[in-house]
Design an enzyme around this catalytic site. Structure first.
Site, PDB file in Angstrom:
ATOM      1  N   LYS B  93       0.668  -1.216   0.001  1.00  0.00           N
ATOM      2  CA  LYS B  93       0.022   0.087  -0.006  1.00  0.00           C
ATOM      3  C   LYS B  93       0.966   1.379   0.058  1.00  0.00           C
ATOM      4  O   LYS B  93       0.316   2.111  -0.748  1.00  0.00           O
ATOM      5  CB  LYS B  93      -0.960  -0.083   1.449  1.00  0.00           C
ATOM      6  CG  LYS B  93      -1.810  -1.049   1.161  1.00  0.00           C
ATOM      7  CD  LYS B  93      -3.056  -0.871   0.401  1.00  0.00           C
ATOM      8  CE  LYS B  93      -3.864  -2.102   0.369  1.00  0.00           C
ATOM      9  NZ  LYS B  93      -5.207  -2.072  -0.671  1.00  0.00           N
ATOM     10  N   GLU B 115     -10.067   5.818   2.816  1.00  0.00           N
ATOM     11  CA  GLU B 115     -10.853   4.813   3.062  1.00  0.00           C
ATOM     12  C   GLU B 115      -9.963   3.679   3.494  1.00  0.00           C
ATOM     13  O   GLU B 115      -8.935   3.461   3.073  1.00  0.00           O
ATOM     14  CB  GLU B 115     -11.632   4.174   1.788  1.00  0.00           C
ATOM     15  CG  GLU B 115     -11.404   3.149   1.185  1.00  0.00           C
ATOM     16  CD  GLU B 115     -10.058   3.625   0.167  1.00  0.00           C
ATOM     17  OE1 GLU B 115      -9.777   4.817  -0.090  1.00  0.00           O
ATOM     18  OE2 GLU B 115      -9.544   2.751  -0.177  1.00  0.00           O
ATOM     19  N   SER B 382       1.701  -9.602  -0.709  1.00  0.00           N
ATOM     20  CA  SER B 382       1.346  -8.301  -0.788  1.00  0.00           C
ATOM     21  C   SER B 382       1.844  -7.545   0.943  1.00  0.00           C
ATOM     22  O   SER B 382       1.667  -6.601   0.764  1.00  0.00           O
ATOM     23  CB  SER B 382       0.135  -8.055  -0.961  1.00  0.00           C
ATOM     24  OG  SER B 382      -0.719  -8.958  -0.268  1.00  0.00           O
TER      25      SER B 382
HETATM   26  C1  LIG Z   1      -1.764  -7.074   2.695  1.00  0.00           C
HETATM   27  C2  LIG Z   1      -2.801  -6.693   1.476  1.00  0.00           C
HETATM   28  N1  LIG Z   1      -3.043  -7.443   0.283  1.00  0.00           N
HETATM   29  C3  LIG Z   1      -3.847  -7.200  -0.615  1.00  0.00           C
HETATM   30  C4  LIG Z   1      -4.883  -6.275  -0.428  1.00  0.00           C
HETATM   31  C5  LIG Z   1      -5.863  -6.089  -1.449  1.00  0.00           C
HETATM   32  O1  LIG Z   1      -5.724  -4.811  -2.254  1.00  0.00           O
HETATM   33  P1  LIG Z   1      -5.509  -4.787  -3.538  1.00  0.00           P
HETATM   34  O2  LIG Z   1      -6.119  -5.919  -4.492  1.00  0.00           O
HETATM   35  O3  LIG Z   1      -5.657  -3.650  -4.167  1.00  0.00           O
HETATM   36  O4  LIG Z   1      -4.017  -4.929  -3.711  1.00  0.00           O
HETATM   37  C6  LIG Z   1      -4.940  -5.545   0.800  1.00  0.00           C
HETATM   38  C7  LIG Z   1      -5.850  -4.779   1.078  1.00  0.00           C
HETATM   39  O5  LIG Z   1      -6.327  -4.093   2.129  1.00  0.00           O
HETATM   40  C8  LIG Z   1      -3.930  -5.705   1.939  1.00  0.00           C
HETATM   41  O6  LIG Z   1      -3.915  -5.198   2.912  1.00  0.00           O
END
Ligand SMILES: Cc1ncc(COP(=O)(O)O)c(C=O)c1O
Lengths: 264, 402
Positions: B93, B115, B382
């Site tokens: 993020k 948000e 992520s």
């Molecule tokens: C660690 C993590 N991975 C994935 C996501 C999913 O978001 P996005 O599909 O935009 O990567 C989030 C959303 O809060 C997240 O905190």
């Protein structure tokens, strides 16, 4: 000239609003008829949406009440319009979020509006840039696609105003619908900018609730739109709302008529 | 040979998806944002400032880590993890938030709003607001502020104000509604930092660009380590920002398979799911035309996943386009599978990964054994999973008293 534009002829216009199926469809029919009898020139019917982003707390709450059953079929709202049309000829406008129209089908939705007697659409999440996908259908079925202009529209005003039919919905202040005590200070100026490019009438809405405000707004433009205040009456009175709405409409009517009409 | 990627035809559109379906109040501000972004994108000073913050504040480049134990245990393709969990604030993020906050500064904004679902994006935004000395207000569904008290406190610690949103179903989509409303009410001094590659133009494109650093690095790193491109790139999809960032630099390499992993919740064929691409239909919501979980009348459905970060009824428009063109494939992973993967990667690799990321890991567990050993998978982690430990313990029936 459309039936809606016609309703602005020779007097200041008062446009009222209620949400369909709040608290039930039968009451909605009576509410619309009561508003018309109380003196509303146009009645807006809000089609409830799960996520009404342009609306403030009062209308959001109405949408929640109306969607107790989220599977409420849109056909049932057209059936209510059919019933309303047996009782009044008042011009009707749907306030509807685009997704509802898209799922029903652009052709089918606009055709049903024509068939059942809806005269125009206000779609808060369909700005000028995206209207091209729906406009061929509203044109084909003789519906007004009523645009919103805000006090921050600035240079966008001419292009939006030139495409407008029915009336132009001038948003009184930033943010969402709801009752307010004060309005943007440049409203008169914005009305002037609109009038410079079109003869389509301008009505001011968002936040108007008292008779004095209604009179002041009608004075600035061609008409006034009252949404949340009507919906609050429904919230407070439920199935007994029609009589109260009629009283309220009479009060606003008198206030709006207190404004002298300049001869065109 | 590189084939041309066909979905980028018109500004703000990916095939028929995207657009700007927002109230008139926001149009001037969004158009201004799009213009300033195009300028900034071409401005070497902006890019240099962005690169500096990514390197010296966010801890980039993130590692591309060879998961030897998992590769051996699963006995098929070689598995590499792109370690976004090692970034400052613990997730991808931050990449996007730094970019948008720099843009906000360039536009002279004094106040950032955001948000947040689980709180990751809110924490990242609050972090950058603290660094830049900007005001910060975060909108979070009341359900989520109750579930994620620690992240609420974390944001407050960073100086942000957290609003518990009590409208609608009081979750992420309602927090987005509230943030859009606040933005419409105060566009003159406020910048809405969107948390995923979703929403009206220019957000999907802008967020994609800011997250593309993930695949820009991984492409170079895999070249350096193996002298070749991967066969599969895998990432979890909520709104789709880490996935689009993980895919971006491979889209024009058709020999690289792109796989997005959605949260199937209790199962794709149940009502308790968030698998938008598999179960959604074309719709318009939150400013974009894309795929949404909705009923026949067009009301947006409540969605469900164990993972608050994947619990969103829509998906970014570029993913909808990639799916329509069959350039990327999207699969669902259930709560149970994701929780198993959470435990598996912890025990195999010593990595506690976010439950969102573990959806992608679970798919790697399924896919790797079916592939020959000379194939290479790059999977994005992520985020890190500290935030999820308590919830997973509870899922397993373990009581923890702090
Ligand atoms: C660690 C993590 N991975 C994935 C996501 C999913 O978001 P996005 O599909 O935009 O990567 C989030 C959303 O809060 C997240 O905190």
């Amino acid at each position: 000239m459309s039936k809606i534009s016609q309703s602005f002829k020779n007097h200041k216009n008062f446009i009222a609003f209620v949400t369909a199926n709040d608290p039930d469809m039968e009451t909605t029919v009576s509410n619309v008829v009561a508003l018309a009898e109380g003196g509303a020139d146009v009645v807006e019917i809000g089609i409830p949406f799960s996520d009404p982003v342009a609306d403030g707390p009062v209308i959001q709450a109405a949408d929640l009440r109306a969607l107790r059953d989220p599977d409420l079929p849109i056909e049932s709202i057209f059936a209510a319009v059919k019933e309303i049309r047996r009782q009044t000829a008042v011009p009707l406008v749907f306030l509807v979020y685009l997704n509802v129209v898209l799922q029903y089908g652009y052709e089918r939705f606009t055709a049903d509006c024509e068939k059942f007697g809806v005269d125009g659409l206000i779609i808060p999440d369909l700005p000028y840039e995206e209207r091209g996908e729906l406009a061929p259908f509203t044109d084909k079925h003789g519906l007004d696609l009523i645009p919103l202009i805000t006090v921050t529209s600035g240079e966008r005003i001419p292009m939006i105003a030139k495409k407008a039919t029915g009336f132009i919905y001038l948003v009184s202040s930033l943010g969402v619908t709801g009752t307010r005590e004060s309005f943007a200070s440049n409203l008169a100026e914005v009305v002037g900018q609109i009038k410079a490019v079109t003869d389509v009438p301008v009505a001011i809405g968002f936040g108007v609730h008292t008779a004095d405000q209604a009179q002041a707004m009608a004075d600035l433009a061609d008409g006034v739109i009252i949404g949340s205040a009507c919906v609050q009456i429904v919230a407070d009175n439920g199935q007994n709302a029609p009589a109260k709405l009629q009283e309220y409409a009479e009060e606003i009517r008198a206030a709006v008529d207190g404004v002298t009409v300049e001869e065109a | 040979m590189e084939t041309e990627y066909k979905t980028k035809k018109q500004a703000g559109r990916f095939l028929e998806y995207g657009g700007q379906y927002v109230p008139e109040t926001l149009m001037n501000e969004l158009n201004k944002m799009a213009d300033v972004y195009q300028e900034a994108k071409a401005d070497p000073d902006f890019q240099a400032e962005l690169a500096d913050l990514l390197a010296n504040y966010a801890n980039r480049p993130s590692l591309l880590y060879y998961a030897k134990n998992m590769t051996e245990d699963l006995g098929g393709a070689q598995i590499y993890f792109k370690r976004e969990d090692l970034n400052h604030t613990g997730a991808h993020k931050i990449n996007n938030v730094i970019g948008q906050a720099l843009l906000a500064k360039r536009m002279g904004k004094k106040r950032l709003i955001a948000e947040t679902g689980a709180g990751q994006h809110g924490v990242a935004t609050a972090t950058i607001a603290a660094l830049f000395g900007l005001e910060c207000e975060v909108f979070m569904g009341k359900e989520d502020t109750d579930r994620q008290r620690l992240n609420v406190y974390r944001m407050e610690l960073l100086g942000a104000k957290v609003h518990a949103v009590t409208s609608g179903s009081m979750v992420l989509k309602d927090a987005i509604n509230a943030a859009l409303q606040d933005f419409a009410a105060r566009p003159e001094d406020t910048f809405y930092v969107m948390g995923s590659a979703t929403g009206p133009h220019p957000y999907p494109e802008m967020v994609r660009d800011f997250q593309s650093v993930i695949s820009q690095e991984s492409k170079q790193q895999i070249q350096d380590q193996l002298g070749r491109l991967p066969d599969k790139v895998i990432a979890c999809v909520g709104g789709g920002s880490n996935a689009i960032g993980s895919f971006a630099h491979y889209i024009d390499h058709p020999e690289v398979d792109l796989i997005g992993v959605e949260a199937a919740g209790k199962g794709v064929d149940t009502d308790l799911t968030a698998a938008t691409i598999e179960k959604g239909r074309l719709g318009v919501f939150h400013g974009m035309k894309s795929l949404f979980l909705q009923n026949d009348s067009g009301q947006i459905n409540p969605v469900y996943s164990i993972s608050a970060g994947l619990d969103y009824p829509g998906v970014g428009p570029e993913h909808a386009a990639l799916a329509a063109e069959h350039r990327a494939q999207y699969v669902g992973i259930t709560d149970d599978e994701a929780v198993d993967a959470f435990e598996y990667i912890a025990k195999q690799e010593g990595i506690i990964a976010a439950i969102e990321s573990c959806h992608a890991v679970a798919y790697v567990q399924k896919l790797a054994p079916t592939l020959p050993k000379d194939q290479v998978i790059v999977c994005t982690l992520s985020g890190r999973g500290d935030k999820d430990v308590a919830a997973i313990a509870k899922y397993r029936g373990v009581e923890i008293h702090e």
